[in-house]
Design an enzyme around this catalytic site. Structure first.
Site, PDB file in Angstrom:
ATOM      1  CG  ASN A   1      -9.884   1.911  -1.185  1.00 58.14           C
ATOM      2  OD1 ASN A   1     -10.299   0.773  -0.983  1.00 58.14           O
ATOM      3  ND2 ASN A   1      -8.607   2.202  -1.251  1.00 58.14           N
TER       4      ASN A   1
ATOM      5  NE  ARG B   1      -6.316  -9.011  -0.873  1.00 56.53           N
ATOM      6  CZ  ARG B   1      -6.706  -8.487   0.287  1.00 56.53           C
ATOM      7  NH1 ARG B   1      -7.659  -7.580   0.313  1.00 56.53           N
ATOM      8  NH2 ARG B   1      -6.153  -8.873   1.411  1.00 56.53           N
TER       9      ARG B   1
ATOM     10  CG  HIS C   1     -12.654  -7.939  -2.307  1.00 53.99           C
ATOM     11  ND1 HIS C   1     -12.388  -7.548  -3.612  1.00 53.99           N
ATOM     12  CD2 HIS C   1     -11.723  -7.320  -1.540  1.00 53.99           C
ATOM     13  CE1 HIS C   1     -11.329  -6.751  -3.618  1.00 53.99           C
ATOM     14  NE2 HIS C   1     -10.915  -6.597  -2.377  1.00 53.99           N
TER      15      HIS C   1
ATOM     16  CE1 TYR D   1      -3.837  -2.252   0.224  1.00 52.05           C
ATOM     17  CE2 TYR D   1      -2.649  -3.302   2.015  1.00 52.05           C
ATOM     18  CZ  TYR D   1      -3.679  -3.304   1.102  1.00 52.05           C
ATOM     19  OH  TYR D   1      -4.548  -4.356   1.052  1.00 52.05           O
TER      20      TYR D   1
ATOM     21  CG  HIS E   1      -9.539  -1.570  -4.952  1.00 54.46           C
ATOM     22  ND1 HIS E   1      -9.891  -1.917  -3.666  1.00 54.46           N
ATOM     23  CD2 HIS E   1     -10.620  -1.781  -5.715  1.00 54.46           C
ATOM     24  CE1 HIS E   1     -11.142  -2.327  -3.665  1.00 54.46           C
ATOM     25  NE2 HIS E   1     -11.613  -2.245  -4.893  1.00 54.46           N
TER      26      HIS E   1
ATOM     27  CB  SER F   1      -2.840  -3.130  -3.916  1.00 53.72           C
ATOM     28  OG  SER F   1      -4.080  -3.752  -3.610  1.00 53.72           O
TER      29      SER F   1
END
Length: 153
Positions: free
Chosen positions: A76, A113, A82, A24, A102, A104
């Site tokens: 986010n 994910r 998910h 991150y 997101h 990542s």
């Protein structure tokens, strides 16, 4: 008075800067909020930045965005992306232009994910750009709602 966009961050994003920095980065939530405020301001928008570790509170923020006639939402939802049909349903219910972000690249990570319920309720989804994804999301949202950058006026 500037039109407002809500920037909503979900669980564990309050730990940015210290949580899994290889995934991150080292930027903090305060850095994200500053980036969002500056980017929104360039488009004559106000960014109302919120974070919660609780799904129900995020839904309340979405409902509040509707009640206050927000121009858009950048979300986010973290791990709730998910799993949360409730967040998906809330975003669909309010009919506010939404971009999912997101930090990542969720598609380069664990299989669970790869699916996002919140993405299905957004007109666009960004992942893997680090915190710059928020800037890109606000740029896209601004284009969607017809806001023009002060540098282009």
């Amino acid at each position: 008075m500037a039109k407002t966009i809500y920037v909503l961050n979900g669980p564990n994003l309050n730990m940015l800067g210290t949580r899994e920095p290889d995934t991150y980065g080292r930027a903090t939530l305060a850095d994200v909020e500053k980036l969002c405020t500056e980017t929104a301001t360039d488009f004559g928008l106000a960014a109302d930045c919120r974070q919660s570790n609780r799904e129900g509170e995020l839904i309340d923020f979405i409902h509040e965005a509707h009640a206050k006639q927000a121009a858009g939402i950048v979300i986010n939802a973290g791990g709730y992306s998910h799993t949360s049909i409730a967040l998906h349903d809330a975003l669909l219910a309010v009919k506010i232009p939404t971009v999912e972000v997101h930090i990542s690249n969720i598609h380069a990570r664990e299989d669970f994910r790869h699916h996002s319920f919140t993405a299905k309720a957004a007109f666009a989804s960004l992942s893997g750009f680090g915190i710059d994804g928020y800037r890109l999301a606000i740029n896209g949202l601004a284009a969607k709602i017809g806001a023009v950058s002060s540098s282009k006026k």
